[in-house]
Design a protein around this motif. Structure first.
Motif, PDB file in Angstrom:
ATOM      1  N   PHE A   2       0.804  -1.004   0.197  1.00 18.65           N
ATOM      2  CA  PHE A   2      -0.302   0.271  -0.137  1.00 18.65           C
ATOM      3  C   PHE A   2       1.037   1.391  -0.521  1.00 18.65           C
ATOM      4  O   PHE A   2       1.508   2.101   1.170  1.00 18.65           O
ATOM      5  N   LEU A   3       1.190   1.557  -1.249  1.00 13.03           N
ATOM      6  CA  LEU A   3       2.454   2.903  -1.227  1.00 13.03           C
ATOM      7  C   LEU A   3       2.323   4.297  -1.014  1.00 13.03           C
ATOM      8  O   LEU A   3       2.691   5.286  -0.320  1.00 13.03           O
ATOM      9  N   GLU A   4       0.768   4.351  -1.005  1.00 17.46           N
ATOM     10  CA  GLU A   4      -0.207   5.366  -0.854  1.00 17.46           C
ATOM     11  C   GLU A   4      -0.026   5.961   1.137  1.00 17.46           C
ATOM     12  O   GLU A   4       0.173   6.962   1.155  1.00 17.46           O
ATOM     13  N   ALA A   5       0.449   4.715   1.580  1.00 15.82           N
ATOM     14  CA  ALA A   5       0.495   5.218   3.177  1.00 15.82           C
ATOM     15  C   ALA A   5       1.410   5.479   3.899  1.00 15.82           C
ATOM     16  O   ALA A   5       2.332   6.218   4.821  1.00 15.82           O
ATOM     17  N   ILE A   6       2.649   4.924   2.468  1.00 17.14           N
ATOM     18  CA  ILE A   6       4.507   5.355   3.075  1.00 17.14           C
ATOM     19  C   ILE A   6       4.924   7.093   3.069  1.00 17.14           C
ATOM     20  O   ILE A   6       4.646   7.858   2.672  1.00 17.14           O
ATOM     21  N   TYR A   7       5.072   6.959   4.055  1.00 15.60           N
ATOM     22  CA  TYR A   7       5.902   8.122   3.996  1.00 15.60           C
ATOM     23  C   TYR A   7       7.237   8.279   5.385  1.00 15.60           C
ATOM     24  O   TYR A   7       7.491   7.868   5.769  1.00 15.60           O
ATOM     25  N   HIS A   8       7.606   9.519   4.281  1.00 13.31           N
ATOM     26  CA  HIS A   8       9.115   9.975   4.876  1.00 13.31           C
ATOM     27  C   HIS A   8       9.595  10.908   4.189  1.00 13.31           C
ATOM     28  O   HIS A   8       9.697  11.641   3.627  1.00 13.31           O
ATOM     29  N   ARG A   9      10.308  12.180   5.051  1.00 13.45           N
ATOM     30  CA  ARG A   9      10.947  13.572   4.620  1.00 13.45           C
ATOM     31  C   ARG A   9      12.196  13.936   5.213  1.00 13.45           C
ATOM     32  O   ARG A   9      11.949  12.891   6.800  1.00 13.45           O
ATOM     33  N   PRO A  10      13.012  13.877   5.078  1.00 15.82           N
ATOM     34  CA  PRO A  10      14.160  14.885   5.115  1.00 15.82           C
ATOM     35  C   PRO A  10      14.467  15.093   6.561  1.00 15.82           C
ATOM     36  O   PRO A  10      12.787  16.553   6.854  1.00 15.82           O
ATOM     37  N   ARG A  11      14.649  14.945   7.904  1.00 19.02           N
ATOM     38  CA  ARG A  11      14.720  15.994   8.731  1.00 19.02           C
ATOM     39  C   ARG A  11      13.561  15.639   9.839  1.00 19.02           C
ATOM     40  O   ARG A  11      13.054  15.069   9.880  1.00 19.02           O
ATOM     41  N   LYS A  80      23.401   9.679   2.457  1.00 13.75           N
ATOM     42  CA  LYS A  80      22.372   9.645   1.104  1.00 13.75           C
ATOM     43  C   LYS A  80      21.590   8.292   1.480  1.00 13.75           C
ATOM     44  O   LYS A  80      22.396   7.404   2.096  1.00 13.75           O
ATOM     45  N   TYR A  81      20.714   8.187   1.645  1.00 14.48           N
ATOM     46  CA  TYR A  81      19.781   7.018   2.081  1.00 14.48           C
ATOM     47  C   TYR A  81      18.268   7.131   0.474  1.00 14.48           C
ATOM     48  O   TYR A  81      17.837   7.903   0.423  1.00 14.48           O
ATOM     49  N   GLY A  82      18.075   5.740   1.055  1.00 14.05           N
ATOM     50  CA  GLY A  82      16.781   5.540   0.776  1.00 14.05           C
ATOM     51  C   GLY A  82      16.158   4.202   1.265  1.00 14.05           C
ATOM     52  O   GLY A  82      16.788   4.281   2.484  1.00 14.05           O
ATOM     53  N   PHE A  83      15.329   3.445   1.192  1.00 14.18           N
ATOM     54  CA  PHE A  83      15.048   2.680   1.701  1.00 14.18           C
ATOM     55  C   PHE A  83      14.535   1.047   0.483  1.00 14.18           C
ATOM     56  O   PHE A  83      14.015   1.347  -0.101  1.00 14.18           O
ATOM     57  N   LEU A  84      14.288   0.285   1.468  1.00 11.68           N
ATOM     58  CA  LEU A  84      14.055  -1.010   0.161  1.00 11.68           C
ATOM     59  C   LEU A  84      12.274  -1.409   1.281  1.00 11.68           C
ATOM     60  O   LEU A  84      13.136  -1.633   2.627  1.00 11.68           O
ATOM     61  N   LEU A  85      11.920  -1.617   0.522  1.00  9.81           N
ATOM     62  CA  LEU A  85      10.523  -2.339   1.450  1.00  9.81           C
ATOM     63  C   LEU A  85       9.846  -3.546   1.081  1.00  9.81           C
ATOM     64  O   LEU A  85       9.811  -3.935  -0.078  1.00  9.81           O
ATOM     65  N   GLN A  86       9.621  -4.604   1.859  1.00  3.68           N
ATOM     66  CA  GLN A  86       9.174  -5.780   1.213  1.00  3.68           C
ATOM     67  C   GLN A  86       8.309  -6.095   1.463  1.00  3.68           C
ATOM     68  O   GLN A  86       7.861  -6.093   3.127  1.00  3.68           O
ATOM     69  N   THR A  95      12.950   6.268  -3.215  1.00  4.34           N
ATOM     70  CA  THR A  95      13.870   7.116  -3.188  1.00  4.34           C
ATOM     71  C   THR A  95      12.862   8.374  -3.183  1.00  4.34           C
ATOM     72  O   THR A  95      11.342   9.187  -2.610  1.00  4.34           O
ATOM     73  N   GLU A  96      13.594   9.478  -3.055  1.00  8.04           N
ATOM     74  CA  GLU A  96      13.297  11.084  -2.679  1.00  8.04           C
ATOM     75  C   GLU A  96      11.873  11.442  -3.910  1.00  8.04           C
ATOM     76  O   GLU A  96      10.830  11.875  -3.052  1.00  8.04           O
ATOM     77  N   TYR A  97      12.155  10.219  -5.592  1.00  7.31           N
ATOM     78  CA  TYR A  97      11.353  11.191  -5.755  1.00  7.31           C
ATOM     79  C   TYR A  97      10.103   9.746  -6.613  1.00  7.31           C
ATOM     80  O   TYR A  97       9.354   9.922  -7.119  1.00  7.31           O
ATOM     81  N   ASP A  98      10.770   8.651  -6.056  1.00  6.37           N
ATOM     82  CA  ASP A  98       9.633   7.571  -6.586  1.00  6.37           C
ATOM     83  C   ASP A  98       9.562   6.230  -5.203  1.00  6.37           C
ATOM     84  O   ASP A  98      10.436   5.876  -5.080  1.00  6.37           O
ATOM     85  N   PHE A  99       8.844   5.871  -6.496  1.00  5.36           N
ATOM     86  CA  PHE A  99       8.909   3.786  -6.222  1.00  5.36           C
ATOM     87  C   PHE A  99       9.403   3.093  -7.584  1.00  5.36           C
ATOM     88  O   PHE A  99       9.202   2.814  -8.093  1.00  5.36           O
ATOM     89  N   PRO A 107      23.328   7.307  -5.936  1.00  6.67           N
ATOM     90  CA  PRO A 107      22.806   7.926  -4.751  1.00  6.67           C
ATOM     91  C   PRO A 107      21.702   9.401  -5.296  1.00  6.67           C
ATOM     92  O   PRO A 107      21.141  10.009  -4.322  1.00  6.67           O
ATOM     93  N   ASP A 108      22.135   9.741  -7.018  1.00  5.71           N
ATOM     94  CA  ASP A 108      22.124  10.678  -7.017  1.00  5.71           C
ATOM     95  C   ASP A 108      20.366  11.181  -6.867  1.00  5.71           C
ATOM     96  O   ASP A 108      20.333  12.428  -5.968  1.00  5.71           O
ATOM     97  N   ARG A 109      19.313  10.748  -6.607  1.00  6.74           N
ATOM     98  CA  ARG A 109      17.990  10.860  -6.348  1.00  6.74           C
ATOM     99  C   ARG A 109      17.219  10.566  -5.407  1.00  6.74           C
ATOM    100  O   ARG A 109      16.399   9.720  -4.495  1.00  6.74           O
ATOM    101  N   LEU A 110      17.802   9.970  -3.841  1.00  4.67           N
ATOM    102  CA  LEU A 110      18.037   9.488  -2.883  1.00  4.67           C
ATOM    103  C   LEU A 110      18.016  10.284  -2.560  1.00  4.67           C
ATOM    104  O   LEU A 110      18.467  11.828  -2.284  1.00  4.67           O
ATOM    105  N   PHE A 111      17.418  10.321  -0.713  1.00  4.40           N
ATOM    106  CA  PHE A 111      17.466  11.161   0.390  1.00  4.40           C
ATOM    107  C   PHE A 111      18.881  11.659   1.157  1.00  4.40           C
ATOM    108  O   PHE A 111      19.906  11.017   0.871  1.00  4.40           O
ATOM    109  N   GLU A 112      18.628  13.017   1.793  1.00  4.87           N
ATOM    110  CA  GLU A 112      20.104  13.263   1.881  1.00  4.87           C
ATOM    111  C   GLU A 112      20.187  14.003   3.223  1.00  4.87           C
ATOM    112  O   GLU A 112      18.837  14.464   3.252  1.00  4.87           O
ATOM    113  N   TYR A 113      21.016  13.509   4.329  1.00  7.86           N
ATOM    114  CA  TYR A 113      20.970  14.003   5.505  1.00  7.86           C
ATOM    115  C   TYR A 113      22.514  14.701   5.303  1.00  7.86           C
ATOM    116  O   TYR A 113      23.822  14.413   5.381  1.00  7.86           O
TER     117      TYR A 113
END
Length: 582
Positions: A2-11, A80-86, A95-99, A107-113
């Motif tokens: 259920f991708l609609e429920a997934i949420y993350h933002r930097p900081r 730089k980071y993203g997530f693997l969802l299983q 990624t910061e842009y897409d699933f 890593p160009d389009r991943l999230f970043e701290y």
């Protein structure tokens, strides 16, 4: 999935530095939807050499979502980071842009701290994690110097409290009874306002640089702080910077001189003269209380005056921090400057905001260290006292809150069950001390710093303000000795077991439509399980465990797990605090 429920933002609470080397990452997913989640993390300038998959665990769950968390330790403080969802065999890379259905090529389009800058790391004072606070309403704690009693003061405890009566409580009275606090075991005091004012509660400040003569003077406060520090007790004062009182000299000047007053811009005035029309003052106030005009903290002169007061009392008397009244109605820029001034005066000062609701915007390291944790209060009262929430709902309420704040904020959150603004805990429990004890036990075995409202430890009762502001009872024949011993024991346990203060927290069992609850507190040295039966009948709680031998820290009883299951029999409204034997 259920991708609609997934949420993350930097900081904020989703991606933050816990210390100078560690970043915590969190992500929200639909409840019970995913089977595994990993953070894909590395240094963007050395991606191939540093990239790793870090397993995430469920930090918390509520009615709708799961909240996952992991720690990353970037070797060069960049991440730089993203997530693997299983979900079973199904996989998505976020990624910061897409699933994506395949791992990202780079890593160009991943999230970043971007970088763990030391200045940006939120570091509340370490001592607060070990603190047990005791709240004192000075006018009602003890009368140690009858010579400074206000005119018309009543004999101690001779009448019910009203909004307007006085009994002569003062700082000398606190000095005289420090043995009581040491015997109880508390190591921090939060005082409601001490500064010169007209009311018994002193939230209508007349002079921010003078102790109310009814309480003593600066020297009395200095003596009290020094005596407290000698006993290992920290001292927190109350700052009322949202509003002043009607006798505050600048407001008096505006009342007298109107448009010509040089203090006109110290307040938010809609029209002159200052008056009340149809119950609404012609100037902004606390609520609609004409005696408490709201201060314009954007005015440079107001700001300088208040910041001077904040610094003055730390430097002059050595206090250990400030509790900030009506903090959510004061502008954020003021609090940011306030933090700079206070932390320069005392880097170890505790800055505590009065906010009754979700408070993450104040807890990013640039304003407060913590807030008065009323959402915690409400959850505990709903489950243990009012019985309007079952164990499952209770776990959801707290889980959502844990996921909503950085861990270092949760570790120093000010957890109270009653105060000068609420009915007393015993009264809310309908006089049932079993319920009161169960609520207090949870308070002392949970994240954050617990606070006892004066007199709760001896069985004082009282309804909402002013009923909750009775004179402290000093006749020991009227003390509930069993309750005092109960609080003493809770404090000793918390002090003796670091896992109860700073260990990880996890709900192990939370019964739907029932009162059975179990949770884990754990660090590198201790594993502690707390089992709770919030029910009018006895119950048995069974939990899967890895350790064989356990000790009930409350009564010394030994228990053994059988075939990986630990079974605990609990009486009505009973609990067990169980430590694994390593």
């Amino acid at each position: 999935m259920f991708l609609e429920a997934i949420y993350h933002r930097p900081r904020k609470n989703w991606s933050y530095a816990y210390d100078g080397t560690t970043v915590h990452l969190r992500i929200r997913t639909k409840k019970d939807d995913l089977t595994e989640v990993y953070a894909l993390a590395g240094d963007k300038y050395m991606w191939d050499q540093t990239m790793e998959y870090i397993p995430m665990t469920k930090l918390a769950t509520d009615e709708l979502f799961d909240y996952w968390e992991c720690e990353a330790t970037p070797p060069y403080r960049r991440l730089k980071y993203g997530f693997l969802l299983q979900k079973g065999q199904e996989k998505r890379w976020m990624t910061e842009y897409d699933f994506l259905t395949e791992p990202p090529a780079n890593p160009d389009r991943l999230f970043e701290y971007p970088f763990i800058n030391p200045d940006d790391v939120f570091q509340p004072p370490a001592w607060v994690k070990d603190a047990v606070f005791y709240q004192i309403f000075p006018e009602r704690f003890a009368n140690g110097d009858p010579g400074n009693d206000p005119e018309g003061a009543l004999p101690w405890g001779s009448a019910e409290p009203t909004p307007n009566n006085f009994f002569g409580g003062d700082l000398q009275g606190v000095i005289d009874h420090l043995d009581h606090l040491s015997e109880l075991g508390v190591n921090a005091i939060y005082f409601t306002p001490l500064f010169k004012a007209t009311t018994n509660h002193k939230y209508d400040t007349e002079d921010y640089l003078e102790i109310d003569p009814q309480f003593g003077d600066k020297d009395t406060l200095k003596k009290l702080v020094d005596l407290c520090h000698a006993r290992g007790i920290r001292v927190l004062l109350d700052a009322v910077f949202n509003h002043s009182g009607r006798t505050f000299a600048p407001f008096v000047d505006v009342q007298k001189n109107g448009e010509k007053s040089k203090y006109k811009d110290w307040f938010y005035i809609r029209s002159l003269p200052l008056e009340v029309v149809d119950g609404i003052p012609t100037y902004d106030t606390f609520a609609f209380e004409p005696l408490m005009p709201k201060l314009n903290t954007e005015n440079p002169e107001v700001r300088a005056y208040l910041l001077k007061a904040a610094e003055y009392w730390i430097k002059e008397t050595g206090i250990d921090g400030w509790r900030l009244d009506v903090a959510n109605e004061v502008g954020h820029s003021f609090w940011r400057e306030f933090r700079q001034v206070v932390k320069k005066a005392n880097p170890d000062a505790y800055i505590l905001g009065e906010v009754w609701h979700e408070s993450s915007i104040w807890l990013e390291g640039d304003q407060f260290d913590a807030v008065m944790n009323y959402p915690f209060t409400n959850a505990v009262l709903d489950f243990f006292i009012n019985r309007t929430a079952d164990a499952e709902k209770f776990s959801f309420m707290l889980g959502k809150q844990l996921a909503g704040y950085p861990r270092q904020a949760s570790e120093v959150m000010f957890n109270l069950l009653d105060s000068h603004d609420t009915a007393r805990l015993l009264t809310q429990a309908g006089g049932d001390k079993r319920l009161m004890k169960l609520a207090a036990m949870f308070q002392f075995t949970y994240f954050g710093t617990p606070c006892i409202y004066y007199g709760d430890e001896i069985g004082m009762d009282g309804g909402h303000d002013p009923g909750c502001r009775k004179c402290m009872e000093w006749d020991e024949t009227k003390h509930d000795k069993d309750l005092f011993t109960f609080y003493q024991t809770l404090i000793k346990l918390r002090k003796s077991h670091p896992a109860l203060r700073t260990g990880s927290f996890k709900f192990l069992q939370a019964e739907k439509n029932g009162g059975k609850l179990a949770y884990l507190r754990e660090d590198d040295n201790e594993t502690i399980i707390v089992a709770v039966n919030n029910d009018r009948a006895g119950n048995t709680i069974s939990l899967p465990v890895q350790h064989q031998q356990w000790t009930n820290l409350w009564n010394g009883q030994s228990l053994s797990a059988k075939q990986g299951q630990l079974t605990v029999k609990l009486p009505a409204y009973g609990f067990a605090i169980l430590k694994a034997q390593q």
